[in-house]
Structure formats: C-alpha cells, structure tokens
Design a protein around this motif. Structure first.
Motif, PDB file in Angstrom:
ATOM      1  N   SER A  10      13.584  -3.842  -3.179  1.00 31.34           N
ATOM      2  CA  SER A  10      12.500  -2.812  -2.915  1.00 31.34           C
ATOM      3  C   SER A  10      11.122  -2.895  -2.359  1.00 31.34           C
ATOM      4  N   PHE A  11      11.031  -3.579  -3.986  1.00 33.29           N
ATOM      5  CA  PHE A  11       9.097  -4.270  -3.543  1.00 33.29           C
ATOM      6  C   PHE A  11       8.784  -4.753  -2.663  1.00 33.29           C
ATOM      7  N   MET A  12       9.469  -6.027  -1.867  1.00 30.74           N
ATOM      8  CA  MET A  12       8.953  -6.435  -0.893  1.00 30.74           C
ATOM      9  C   MET A  12       9.072  -5.692   0.617  1.00 30.74           C
ATOM     10  N   LEU A  13      10.170  -4.433   0.438  1.00 31.83           N
ATOM     11  CA  LEU A  13      10.629  -3.552   1.576  1.00 31.83           C
ATOM     12  C   LEU A  13       8.415  -2.429   1.070  1.00 31.83           C
ATOM     13  N   GLY A  14       8.502  -2.572   0.482  1.00 31.71           N
ATOM     14  CA  GLY A  14       7.673  -1.625   0.426  1.00 31.71           C
ATOM     15  C   GLY A  14       5.819  -2.530   1.127  1.00 31.71           C
ATOM     16  N   VAL A  15       5.739  -4.063   0.389  1.00 30.71           N
ATOM     17  CA  VAL A  15       4.967  -4.558   1.077  1.00 30.71           C
ATOM     18  C   VAL A  15       5.079  -4.242   2.472  1.00 30.71           C
ATOM     19  N   TYR A  16       6.000  -4.576   3.251  1.00 25.22           N
ATOM     20  CA  TYR A  16       6.371  -4.503   4.505  1.00 25.22           C
ATOM     21  C   TYR A  16       5.864  -3.102   5.127  1.00 25.22           C
ATOM     22  N   ASN A  17       6.014  -2.407   4.211  1.00 24.59           N
ATOM     23  CA  ASN A  17       6.191  -1.191   4.884  1.00 24.59           C
ATOM     24  C   ASN A  17       3.849  -1.125   4.955  1.00 24.59           C
ATOM     25  N   ALA A  75       2.876  -2.928   7.653  1.00 23.46           N
ATOM     26  CA  ALA A  75       3.193  -2.237   9.181  1.00 23.46           C
ATOM     27  C   ALA A  75       2.144  -1.346   9.636  1.00 23.46           C
ATOM     28  N   LEU A  76       2.562  -0.425   8.899  1.00 18.89           N
ATOM     29  CA  LEU A  76       1.293   0.861   8.140  1.00 18.89           C
ATOM     30  C   LEU A  76      -0.527  -0.309   8.645  1.00 18.89           C
ATOM     31  N   GLY A  77      -0.798  -0.725   8.201  1.00 18.35           N
ATOM     32  CA  GLY A  77      -1.798  -1.804   8.719  1.00 18.35           C
ATOM     33  C   GLY A  77      -2.309  -1.767   9.613  1.00 18.35           C
ATOM     34  N   LEU A  78      -0.843  -2.744  10.353  1.00 19.22           N
ATOM     35  CA  LEU A  78      -1.457  -3.074  11.321  1.00 19.22           C
ATOM     36  C   LEU A  78      -1.145  -2.075  12.700  1.00 19.22           C
ATOM     37  N   LEU A  79      -0.723  -1.105  12.443  1.00 17.75           N
ATOM     38  CA  LEU A  79      -0.571   0.023  14.053  1.00 17.75           C
ATOM     39  C   LEU A  79      -1.316   0.584  13.065  1.00 17.75           C
ATOM     40  N   LEU A  80      -2.467   1.291  12.817  1.00 18.87           N
ATOM     41  CA  LEU A  80      -3.740   1.554  12.552  1.00 18.87           C
ATOM     42  C   LEU A  80      -4.765   0.373  12.863  1.00 18.87           C
TER      43      LEU A  80
END
Length: 100
Positions: free
Chosen positions: A39-46, A49-54
């Motif tokens: 769950s921690f790593m999923l939060g990091v990856y999310n 991904a949001l930072g890359l999209l922004l």
C-alpha cells in the motif's frame, strides 16, 4: 568479522530484520508487512504518476498556448536565468530549512 558486529553495541548494516520467519517449508514472508509495503508503494507510484501528468500538462500548455514572444522574453536574458535556476534554489533552500 565478529569484532565489527559487537563493537560499541552497533549491529552491522547487513544485520536487519527481513520480517520473515523460517518454517518447515523454507522462509515465508509475513503478510501484514507485505500488505503495508504494497500500500505504501502504491501511494508512492500514484503520486509519481500524478506529478508526471501535471508536468506533461504544464509543458504542453506552456508550449502550445503561450505566444512565442512571451516565451522568448521570459527565457532569454537575466530573468531567464532566474527562472531556470529557481527550482534548484528552491530544492537547496528547502533542504537547508528542513535540516535546521
């Protein structure tokens, strides 16, 4: 070297808890640690991904929507250097503030 592992009560870096318990069929991982890590790593990856999209959206908007004359004005001359090095300055200053 056994002398290094007991020196001043400090354990060596390779002596850490892997959160597994050896069983009759070998070594099994503790599932609660596995779920927490997942769950921690999923939060990091999310967040990544949001930072890359922004970043992609802002780069597209700046490249497609801002007139070329404004871009040349902002990125040439002394103000261009300030704009280019501002992220580095923010990074270094935030690291200094967090350390103190």
């Amino acid at each position: 070297n056994p002398r290094l592992s007991t020196r001043k009560g400090i354990a060596p870096m390779n002596d850490f808890n892997r959160a597994y318990s050896p069983g009759p069929s070998g070594q099994t991982m503790d599932m609660s640690v596995n779920e927490g890590l997942r769950s921690f790593m999923l939060g990091v990856y999310n967040k990544m991904a949001l930072g890359l999209l922004l970043t992609a959206a802002l780069a597209y908007a700046f490249g497609a929507l801002v007139p070329e004359s404004v871009t040349l004005t902002l990125l040439t001359g002394p103000i261009g250097l300030v704009i280019m090095f501002a992220p580095l300055a923010i990074l270094l200053l935030s690291g200094f503030v967090m350390k103190n």
